[in-house]
Motif scaffolding. Structure first.
Motif, PDB file in Angstrom:
ATOM      1  N   LEU A   1       5.712   8.342 -16.240  1.00  0.00           N
ATOM      2  CA  LEU A   1       6.336   7.303 -15.424  1.00  0.00           C
ATOM      3  C   LEU A   1       5.357   6.746 -14.393  1.00  0.00           C
ATOM      4  CD1 LEU A   1       9.863   8.887 -14.773  1.00  0.00           C
ATOM      5  CD2 LEU A   1       9.391   6.812 -16.076  1.00  0.00           C
ATOM      6  N   LEU A   2       4.644   7.637 -13.723  1.00  0.00           N
ATOM      7  CA  LEU A   2       3.699   7.202 -12.701  1.00  0.00           C
ATOM      8  C   LEU A   2       2.531   6.432 -13.304  1.00  0.00           C
ATOM      9  CD1 LEU A   2       3.549  10.241 -10.249  1.00  0.00           C
ATOM     10  CD2 LEU A   2       4.536   8.006  -9.832  1.00  0.00           C
ATOM     11  N   GLN A   3       2.073   6.848 -14.480  1.00  0.00           N
ATOM     12  CA  GLN A   3       0.977   6.131 -15.133  1.00  0.00           C
ATOM     13  C   GLN A   3       1.368   4.683 -15.400  1.00  0.00           C
ATOM     14  OE1 GLN A   3       0.342   8.805 -18.444  1.00  0.00           O
ATOM     15  NE2 GLN A   3      -1.614   9.503 -17.624  1.00  0.00           N
ATOM     16  N   SER A   4       2.601   4.463 -15.828  1.00  0.00           N
ATOM     17  CA  SER A   4       3.082   3.107 -16.076  1.00  0.00           C
ATOM     18  C   SER A   4       3.105   2.302 -14.779  1.00  0.00           C
ATOM     19  CB  SER A   4       4.485   3.161 -16.696  1.00  0.00           C
ATOM     20  OG  SER A   4       5.006   1.867 -16.869  1.00  0.00           O
ATOM     21  N   GLU A   5       3.592   2.908 -13.707  1.00  0.00           N
ATOM     22  CA  GLU A   5       3.661   2.215 -12.417  1.00  0.00           C
ATOM     23  C   GLU A   5       2.262   1.889 -11.887  1.00  0.00           C
ATOM     24  OE1 GLU A   5       5.916   4.291  -9.497  1.00  0.00           O
ATOM     25  OE2 GLU A   5       7.730   4.411 -10.733  1.00  0.00           O
ATOM     26  N   VAL A   6       1.372   2.867 -11.976  1.00  0.00           N
ATOM     27  CA  VAL A   6       0.029   2.685 -11.422  1.00  0.00           C
ATOM     28  C   VAL A   6      -0.757   1.647 -12.217  1.00  0.00           C
ATOM     29  CG1 VAL A   6      -2.192   3.831 -11.011  1.00  0.00           C
ATOM     30  CG2 VAL A   6      -0.068   4.973 -10.378  1.00  0.00           C
ATOM     31  N   GLU A   7      -0.628   1.652 -13.541  1.00  0.00           N
ATOM     32  CA  GLU A   7      -1.331   0.655 -14.352  1.00  0.00           C
ATOM     33  C   GLU A   7      -0.859  -0.755 -14.032  1.00  0.00           C
ATOM     34  OE1 GLU A   7      -4.036   0.926 -16.359  1.00  0.00           O
ATOM     35  OE2 GLU A   7      -4.020   2.917 -15.428  1.00  0.00           O
ATOM     36  N   ASP A   8       0.449  -0.919 -13.809  1.00  0.00           N
ATOM     37  CA  ASP A   8       0.990  -2.228 -13.434  1.00  0.00           C
ATOM     38  C   ASP A   8       0.437  -2.665 -12.082  1.00  0.00           C
ATOM     39  OD1 ASP A   8       2.996  -4.458 -13.762  1.00  0.00           O
ATOM     40  OD2 ASP A   8       3.765  -3.559 -11.910  1.00  0.00           O
ATOM     41  N   TYR A   9       0.368  -1.714 -11.158  1.00  0.00           N
ATOM     42  CA  TYR A   9      -0.167  -1.994  -9.820  1.00  0.00           C
ATOM     43  C   TYR A   9      -1.655  -2.311  -9.907  1.00  0.00           C
ATOM     44  CZ  TYR A   9      -0.995  -1.185  -4.795  1.00  0.00           C
ATOM     45  OH  TYR A   9      -1.346  -1.318  -3.481  1.00  0.00           O
TER      46      TYR A   9
ATOM     47  N   GLU B   1       0.819  -1.210   0.000  1.00  0.00           N
ATOM     48  CA  GLU B   1       0.000   0.000   0.000  1.00  0.00           C
ATOM     49  C   GLU B   1       0.854   1.263   0.000  1.00  0.00           C
ATOM     50  OE1 GLU B   1      -3.225   0.506  -0.183  1.00  0.00           O
ATOM     51  OE2 GLU B   1      -3.957  -1.555  -0.124  1.00  0.00           O
ATOM     52  N   VAL B   2       2.116   1.128   0.428  1.00  0.00           N
ATOM     53  CA  VAL B   2       3.013   2.282   0.463  1.00  0.00           C
ATOM     54  C   VAL B   2       3.235   2.853  -0.940  1.00  0.00           C
ATOM     55  CG1 VAL B   2       5.164   0.962   0.196  1.00  0.00           C
ATOM     56  CG2 VAL B   2       5.194   3.144   1.428  1.00  0.00           C
ATOM     57  N   VAL B   3       3.047   2.025  -1.975  1.00  0.00           N
ATOM     58  CA  VAL B   3       3.196   2.499  -3.350  1.00  0.00           C
ATOM     59  C   VAL B   3       2.179   3.609  -3.641  1.00  0.00           C
ATOM     60  CG1 VAL B   3       2.984   1.855  -5.781  1.00  0.00           C
ATOM     61  CG2 VAL B   3       4.139   0.319  -4.181  1.00  0.00           C
ATOM     62  N   ILE B   4       0.947   3.389  -3.199  1.00  0.00           N
ATOM     63  CA  ILE B   4      -0.099   4.401  -3.415  1.00  0.00           C
ATOM     64  C   ILE B   4       0.242   5.685  -2.668  1.00  0.00           C
ATOM     65  CG2 ILE B   4      -2.527   4.962  -2.993  1.00  0.00           C
ATOM     66  CD1 ILE B   4      -3.212   2.061  -3.476  1.00  0.00           C
ATOM     67  N   LYS B   5       0.657   5.544  -1.428  1.00  0.00           N
ATOM     68  CA  LYS B   5       1.008   6.719  -0.625  1.00  0.00           C
ATOM     69  C   LYS B   5       2.155   7.501  -1.255  1.00  0.00           C
ATOM     70  CE  LYS B   5       2.327   8.113   4.059  1.00  0.00           C
ATOM     71  NZ  LYS B   5       2.660   7.647   5.436  1.00  0.00           N
ATOM     72  N   GLN B   6       3.178   6.774  -1.721  1.00  0.00           N
ATOM     73  CA  GLN B   6       4.333   7.417  -2.344  1.00  0.00           C
ATOM     74  C   GLN B   6       3.929   8.163  -3.619  1.00  0.00           C
ATOM     75  OE1 GLN B   6       7.454   8.091  -1.817  1.00  0.00           O
ATOM     76  NE2 GLN B   6       7.879   8.826  -3.889  1.00  0.00           N
ATOM     77  N   ASN B   7       3.160   7.504  -4.479  1.00  0.00           N
ATOM     78  CA  ASN B   7       2.746   8.132  -5.734  1.00  0.00           C
ATOM     79  C   ASN B   7       1.842   9.339  -5.487  1.00  0.00           C
ATOM     80  OD1 ASN B   7       4.186   6.248  -7.162  1.00  0.00           O
ATOM     81  ND2 ASN B   7       2.425   5.010  -7.735  1.00  0.00           N
ATOM     82  N   TRP B   8       0.971   9.224  -4.500  1.00  0.00           N
ATOM     83  CA  TRP B   8       0.073  10.315  -4.146  1.00  0.00           C
ATOM     84  C   TRP B   8       0.888  11.545  -3.726  1.00  0.00           C
ATOM     85  CZ3 TRP B   8      -5.084   8.445  -1.778  1.00  0.00           C
ATOM     86  CH2 TRP B   8      -6.041   9.463  -1.829  1.00  0.00           C
TER      87      TRP B   8
ATOM     88  N   ASN C   1      -7.401   8.811 -10.799  1.00  0.00           N
ATOM     89  CA  ASN C   1      -8.101  10.054 -11.143  1.00  0.00           C
ATOM     90  C   ASN C   1      -7.172  11.260 -11.016  1.00  0.00           C
ATOM     91  OD1 ASN C   1     -10.388   8.540 -11.522  1.00  0.00           O
ATOM     92  ND2 ASN C   1     -11.362   9.120  -9.604  1.00  0.00           N
ATOM     93  N   LEU C   2      -6.358  11.292  -9.954  1.00  0.00           N
ATOM     94  CA  LEU C   2      -5.410  12.387  -9.754  1.00  0.00           C
ATOM     95  C   LEU C   2      -4.419  12.468 -10.915  1.00  0.00           C
ATOM     96  CD1 LEU C   2      -4.580  12.023  -5.946  1.00  0.00           C
ATOM     97  CD2 LEU C   2      -5.751  13.934  -7.020  1.00  0.00           C
ATOM     98  N   LEU C   3      -3.938  11.318 -11.334  1.00  0.00           N
ATOM     99  CA  LEU C   3      -2.986  11.280 -12.446  1.00  0.00           C
ATOM    100  C   LEU C   3      -3.626  11.773 -13.734  1.00  0.00           C
ATOM    101  CD1 LEU C   3      -0.766   8.057 -12.255  1.00  0.00           C
ATOM    102  CD2 LEU C   3      -0.015  10.419 -12.528  1.00  0.00           C
TER     103      LEU C   3
END
Length: 239
Positions: free
Chosen positions: A174-182, A138-145, A197-199
């Motif tokens: 870069l973040l879109q690629s990470e988030v889509e994979d997640y 879940e830390v991935v979401i927090k970091q990207n946010w 949505n933020l992205l």
């Protein structure tokens, strides 16, 4: 001007100083701020106050008519998310109050008048979660946010440049690629959907800013400080 100096020198804040006034004057005119700052260890009667510009998270965009209807059937909008024309092109403090009072009531009245005629919402398709698991990261979401907040404030913000906007666009990709994979690997959560949505909102804001080679309204860029003689409508068109 504050934002321009913060960007120019890479500062966290600038100072606002009223210590040249008598302490009694400061306490009488700004009692709440004085008390709040004392709680933070700052005596504004003797020392400067660190300040930064405030962030407006939504500054219009959704077109509505006089009934607060959007162009999407069954969707009404009121408040800071709309472009109602109620205040012309201005975006000033507390405008949203009148927006909500006027268009909030208009939306409610309009919805009530056609409540019995509204189509039922479509059925939600069955959700297949058999190939995903609960996230152990879940830390991935927090970091990207956090990252989105920081680069949108530092690279996009109030005073913009093409170079910083391009850097923001690179971070978004870069973040879109990470988030889509997640997104494809773990069960969907409210935070994950909001992160997407933020992205998407960030991508639209930066893309629009890069295409507008002038300064107008909330969009001010050092590379194109002039305002075109003829205003263009939004550059964001349906694909």
């Amino acid at each position: 001007a504050i934002d321009a100096e913060i960007k120019r020198f890479g500062l966290d804040y600038v100072h606002l100083d009223i210590s040249h006034q008598p302490p009694e004057f400061v306490k009488e005119h700004f009692p709440t701020i004085h008390e709040k700052l004392l709680g933070l260890g700052i005596d504004m009667t003797k020392e400067p106050i660190p300040v930064v510009p405030a962030q407006h998270y939504t500054c219009g965009g959704v077109l509505v008519d006089l009934f607060a209807r959007t162009d999407l059937p069954g969707l009404w909008a009121a408040g800071e998310c709309t472009e109602s024309g109620l205040h012309g092109a201005n975006r000033l403090a507390s405008n949203s109050l009148l927006e909500c009072f006027v268009f909030g009531e208009a939306a409610a009245r309009d919805i009530l008048s056609m409540w019995d005629e509204l189509d039922a919402p479509p059925e939600i398709r069955p959700w297949d979660a058999s190939r995903v698991t609960d996230s152990d990261e879940e830390v991935v979401i927090k970091q990207n946010w956090t990252e989105i907040r920081r680069f949108m404030w530092n690279y996009v913000g109030i005073v913009r440049t093409t170079k910083r906007l391009e850097r923001a666009a690179n971070r978004i990709r870069l973040l879109q690629s990470e988030v889509e994979d997640y997104y494809g690997s773990f069960r969907v959560t409210t935070d994950l959907i909001e992160l997407r949505n933020l992205l998407q909102a960030a991508e639209l804001i930066v893309g629009c800013a890069l295409k507008r080679e002038e300064s107008r309204g909330l969009h001010f860029t050092l590379d194109h400080p002039q305002t075109d003689p003829i205003a263009r409508d939004t550059v964001l068109l349906p694909r």
